[in-house]
Enzyme design. Structure first.
Site, PDB file in Angstrom:
ATOM      1  N   ASP A 100       1.039  -1.258   0.188  1.00 17.76           N
ATOM      2  CA  ASP A 100      -0.271   0.001   0.108  1.00 17.76           C
ATOM      3  C   ASP A 100       0.749   1.268   0.055  1.00 17.76           C
ATOM      4  O   ASP A 100       1.713   1.254   0.978  1.00 17.76           O
ATOM      5  CB  ASP A 100      -0.838   0.033   1.088  1.00 17.76           C
ATOM      6  CG  ASP A 100      -2.007  -0.981   1.038  1.00 17.76           C
ATOM      7  OD1 ASP A 100      -2.235  -1.596  -0.005  1.00 17.76           O
ATOM      8  OD2 ASP A 100      -2.645  -1.164   2.003  1.00 17.76           O
ATOM      9  N   ASP A 130     -13.761  -5.274  -3.111  1.00 17.09           N
ATOM     10  CA  ASP A 130     -13.624  -5.397  -1.438  1.00 17.09           C
ATOM     11  C   ASP A 130     -15.042  -5.848  -1.380  1.00 17.09           C
ATOM     12  O   ASP A 130     -15.965  -5.014  -1.461  1.00 17.09           O
ATOM     13  CB  ASP A 130     -13.287  -3.942  -1.067  1.00 17.09           C
ATOM     14  CG  ASP A 130     -11.936  -3.122  -1.580  1.00 17.09           C
ATOM     15  OD1 ASP A 130     -11.008  -4.446  -1.827  1.00 17.09           O
ATOM     16  OD2 ASP A 130     -11.761  -2.232  -1.319  1.00 17.09           O
TER      17      ASP A 130
END
Lengths: 260, 222
Positions: free
Chosen positions: A12, A131
């Site tokens: 990330d 997600d």
């Protein structure tokens, strides 16, 4: 021979820096995503995913620069996600040396984007990131998982399995499936979710969210039927190396690329 | 881990031929990583000035051959080989070395190797093949020096070469059925996979190819 199962470290990135941090003492700059990716390449990672989570990433220059630097130093396929909203954004990142682009919210907002990108670059370049979160009350005819965007803050009303199927029909070549319930918990992948999607689509599914030990990687593949496992903190904090992960998977009878 | 065996103190260059198909930057960077300059070139003289040539490529065979012919790169590749300089095709670039392909409407290739390009005989496996696969060597070669058998490389292909002369085959892989992964008919080489995306094994193959170019240069000037 069926394809080898893949181990994919995920980084990330916020404003060009790795967010979750690492404790690799021998890395000159552990906050540099490219340095970390190089390290994973050396350890035997099969691919790397960079997810740009910069809140204000209207400006795609940072991810293009990241792709360029990664292409200079990382010699395994890599995917860039976050902030890609158009064919032009994807083109810039792929031209810089990325192999695939991952799209998430932009695809939910405008599903035709998946097809537009597949048309120009081929499905093999287009990863649909989903997600998913378990719904509280199971609803008849729905899978039990709902698609969320904005890092889990925004419910879309879309059924996760149905959305995966639609994404593949529109041209996605791979599904990067993150369980929002498990992400960060270290409780293991949501095996049911992973298997529900893997059984429903013809393209590879990458399990993501929740890996807390190396056995979880085995379970994700063996029970979740994942084609690849995405791993973040388990590697970043030096608890385990990619090589250890490969070794545990091999011992469990899963065919993976060996480093000699 | 495989020793990349990078070149030091070499002044050779390997040209990466740009005919508008595929991402060349990764190829350039992989070759630079093992110590050799790898300019991306799209003109005759720059290619002829180099000590070796890479023919990359991603996409469909017929379109690639149209572009190669329009740019008269078919003649150029012939000239490079006639000068004794090594040429290596990568992925679609390897396929172009053969006589023909049945992809889409079909097309004639460069005809430098005997054989044709047909769809992978993948059985119930997904096509395109997209991922890592094992390659086993049929014999020893400078191109595979220091590489274990099997080695692992990253593939992205729907088609493969049906090679007429088995002595041209240097490496084989299996995806539903065996297929040719590497060809060698010195000074002509080809890899169906992407060495530039195949970590240490791929980089070692790049440094091996660079050493083949160094040796070829020495023998031409001797």
């Amino acid at each position: 021979m069926p394809p080898l199962k893949r181990v994919i470290p995920c980084l990330d990135v916020d404003n060009g820096r790795v967010v979750k941090g690492t404790n690799f003492v021998d890395l000159r700059d552990a906050g540099d995503p490219v340095a970390l990716a190089e390290r994973y390449d050396e350890e035997g990672a099969d691919e790397v995913v960079f997810l740009d989570i910069t809140a204000t990433s209207d400006d795609r220059d940072t991810i293009v620069e990241l792709a360029r630097r990664a292409a200079d130093n990382v010699f395994i396929p890599f995917t860039i996600g976050g902030g890609i909203r158009s064919v032009e954004d994807a083109q810039a990142v792929l031209d810089a040396g990325a192999d695939k682009v991952a799209i998430n919210s932009a695809a939910v907002k405008r599903p035709r984007l998946i097809g537009e990108m597949a048309e120009v670059f081929g499905s093999q370049c287009v990863v649909l990131a989903i997600d998913a979160k378990r719904t509280e009350e199971p609803v008849h005819g729905r899978s039990g998982w709902e698609v969320f965007t904005a890092g889990g803050r925004h419910a879309t009303g879309l059924d996760a399995v149905a959305w995966a199927i639609e994404g593949v029909e529109r041209g996605a070549g791979e599904i990067l499936l993150t369980s929002m319930d498990r992400d960060g918990t270290k409780d293991g992948y949501d095996v049911e979710l992973t298997r529900s999607v893997a059984d429903s689509v013809s393209v590879p599914v990458i399990a993501s969210g929740g890996a807390g030990n190396l056995g979880d990687l085995v379970t994700g593949v063996a029970e979740g039927k994942a084609d690849a496992v995405l791993v973040a903190s388990l590697f970043h904090f030096g608890e385990h190396s990619v090589a250890e992960a490969k070794s545990v998977m091999t011992d469990a009878g899963i065919a993976v690329r060996q480093i000699a | 881990m495989t020793d990349l065996n990078p070149l030091t103190d070499t002044d050779i260059t390997i040209a990466v031929l740009d005919y508008g198909m595929g991402n060349l930057r990764s190829v350039e960077k992989a070759i630079e990583h093992v110590g050799v300059k790898a300019p991306i070139v799209d003109d005759h003289d720059a290619a002829m000035n180099a000590d070796g040539l890479i023919l990359p490529g991603v996409g469909a065979f017929p379109e690639a051959m149209r572009r190669v012919r329009d740019a008269r790169f078919d003649e150029l590749i012939g000239e490079v080989l006639a000068a004794g300089k090594p040429v290596m095709g990568i992925c679609l670039g390897m396929q172009l070395l053969f006589e023909s392909s049945s992809e889409h409407e079909g097309a004639w290739g460069l005809g430098l190797l005997q054989g044709r390009i047909d769809a992978l005989d993948a059985g119930n496996l997904k096509v395109p093949q997209l991922g890592w696969n094992e390659v086993r060597w049929s014999r020893s070669s400078p191109l595979t020096d220091g590489l274990p058998s099997p080695s692992y490389f990253f593939f992205a292909n729907s088609f493969s070469a049906r090679v007429v002369n088995s002595e041209d085959v240097l490496g084989e892989s299996d995806y539903g059925a065996p297929f040719t992964a590497v060809v060698e008919k010195h000074p002509l080489y080809g890899a169906q996979f992407h060495p530039e995306k195949s970590s240490a094994h791929g980089l070692r193959m790049m440094s091996n190819f660079a050493r083949i170019c160094v040796a070829a240069k020495a023998s031409v000037s001797a």
